[in-house]
Design a protein around this motif. Structure first.
Motif, PDB file in Angstrom:
ATOM      1  N   GLN A  66      -4.739 -18.013 102.915  1.00  0.00           N
ATOM      2  CA  GLN A  66      -4.711 -18.865 102.107  1.00  0.00           C
ATOM      3  C   GLN A  66      -4.814 -20.229 102.905  1.00  0.00           C
ATOM      4  N   ARG A  68      -4.208 -23.984 102.051  1.00  0.00           N
ATOM      5  CA  ARG A  68      -4.016 -25.318 100.871  1.00  0.00           C
ATOM      6  C   ARG A  68      -3.824 -26.621 101.761  1.00  0.00           C
ATOM      7  N   TYR A  70      -3.348 -30.674 101.094  1.00  0.00           N
ATOM      8  CA  TYR A  70      -2.461 -31.879 100.140  1.00  0.00           C
ATOM      9  C   TYR A  70      -2.775 -33.269 100.808  1.00  0.00           C
ATOM     10  N   GLN A  81      -7.956 -35.848  96.120  1.00  0.00           N
ATOM     11  CA  GLN A  81      -8.606 -34.494  96.056  1.00  0.00           C
ATOM     12  C   GLN A  81      -9.441 -34.007  97.014  1.00  0.00           C
ATOM     13  N   SER A  84      -7.794 -33.736 100.549  1.00  0.00           N
ATOM     14  CA  SER A  84      -6.986 -32.450 100.906  1.00  0.00           C
ATOM     15  C   SER A  84      -8.048 -31.477 101.101  1.00  0.00           C
ATOM     16  N   SER A 108      -8.532 -24.272  99.365  1.00  0.00           N
ATOM     17  CA  SER A 108      -8.304 -25.286  98.254  1.00  0.00           C
ATOM     18  C   SER A 108      -7.693 -26.395  98.773  1.00  0.00           C
ATOM     19  N   GLY A 109      -8.245 -27.456  97.985  1.00  0.00           N
ATOM     20  CA  GLY A 109      -7.769 -28.808  98.231  1.00  0.00           C
ATOM     21  C   GLY A 109      -6.920 -28.906  97.070  1.00  0.00           C
ATOM     22  N   ARG A 110      -5.613 -29.385  97.267  1.00  0.00           N
ATOM     23  CA  ARG A 110      -4.520 -29.347  96.357  1.00  0.00           C
ATOM     24  C   ARG A 110      -4.663 -30.797  95.749  1.00  0.00           C
ATOM     25  N   VAL A 113       0.362 -34.512  96.451  1.00  0.00           N
ATOM     26  CA  VAL A 113       1.400 -33.614  96.201  1.00  0.00           C
ATOM     27  C   VAL A 113       2.029 -34.130  94.710  1.00  0.00           C
ATOM     28  N   SER A 122       3.515 -34.894 103.005  1.00  0.00           N
ATOM     29  CA  SER A 122       2.540 -34.877 101.893  1.00  0.00           C
ATOM     30  C   SER A 122       1.206 -34.492 102.564  1.00  0.00           C
TER      31      SER A 122
END
Length: 132
Positions: A66, A68, A70, A81, A84, A108-110, A113, A122
Motif C-alpha cells: 500500500q 498512501r 497525504y 487531493q 497527495s 492512493s492519494g488521501r 490529513v 502532513s
C-alpha cells in the motif's frame, strides 16, 4: 466494536495465510517518505526509506504493498487531493524502479490529513508492506 476487532485481526490472519515469514511483517510500522512544501519530488532522504521498503516487498512477493499519500491543509481540499496522489505515484514509481512489480502496489492519494499535525508530518507518503 466487533467490526473494529475484526479489522485489527485481518492483517495478521492474511499474513499468516500467505507470507513465507509473517512474523517479520506483523507489526511493521509504515515506511514514511516526507516531502518539501508543495512538491511531489523525492528528496535524498527518501532513498534509504524506499530501499528498505523495496527490499522487504521483494522478500515477500506474495503480499500487497500500500502506498498512501497525504498533504497538508493549506491550498484547499481539491489541490491537496491531487498533490497527495502525485506524491504517492512518485513513491510507487521509485518502488517499481527498485524491483517491486507495479501490479502489487495499491496507490492512493488521501488528500489533506483529517486532523491537526505539524506541516512536515502532513506532507508524507506511507508505504505499508503486507496489508490487504
Amino acid at each position: 466494536m466487533r467490526r473494529r476487532a475484526l479489522a485489527l485481526t485481518l492483517p495478521v490472519a492474511f499474513l499468516a495465510a500467505c507470507a513465507s515469514d509473517p512474523a517479520e511483517l506483523v507489526g511493521q510500522p509504515p515506511r514514511v517518505v516526507f516531502f518539501e512544501g508543495e512538491s511531489a519530488e523525492l528528496g535524498e532522504a527518501a532513498t534509504a526509506v524506499l530501499a528498505n521498503a523495496a527490499r522487504l516487498a521483494r522478500r515477500h512477493p506474495e503480499v500487497p504493498v500500500q502506498v498512501r499519500g497525504y498533504a497538508g491543509p493549506a491550498g484547499g481540499v481539491a489541490h491537496n487531493q491531487v498533490l497527495s496522489a502525485q506524491r504517492a505515484e512518485a513513491v510507487a514509481a521509485a518502488l517499481v524502479a527498485r524491483g517491486v512489480p507495479r501490479g502489487r502496489i495499491n496507490v492512493s492519494g488521501r488528500g489533506p490529513v483529517p486532523f491537526e499535525m505539524s506541516s512536515i508530518e502532513s506532507r508524507r507518503v506511507e508505504v505499508l508492506v503486507g496489508y490487504p
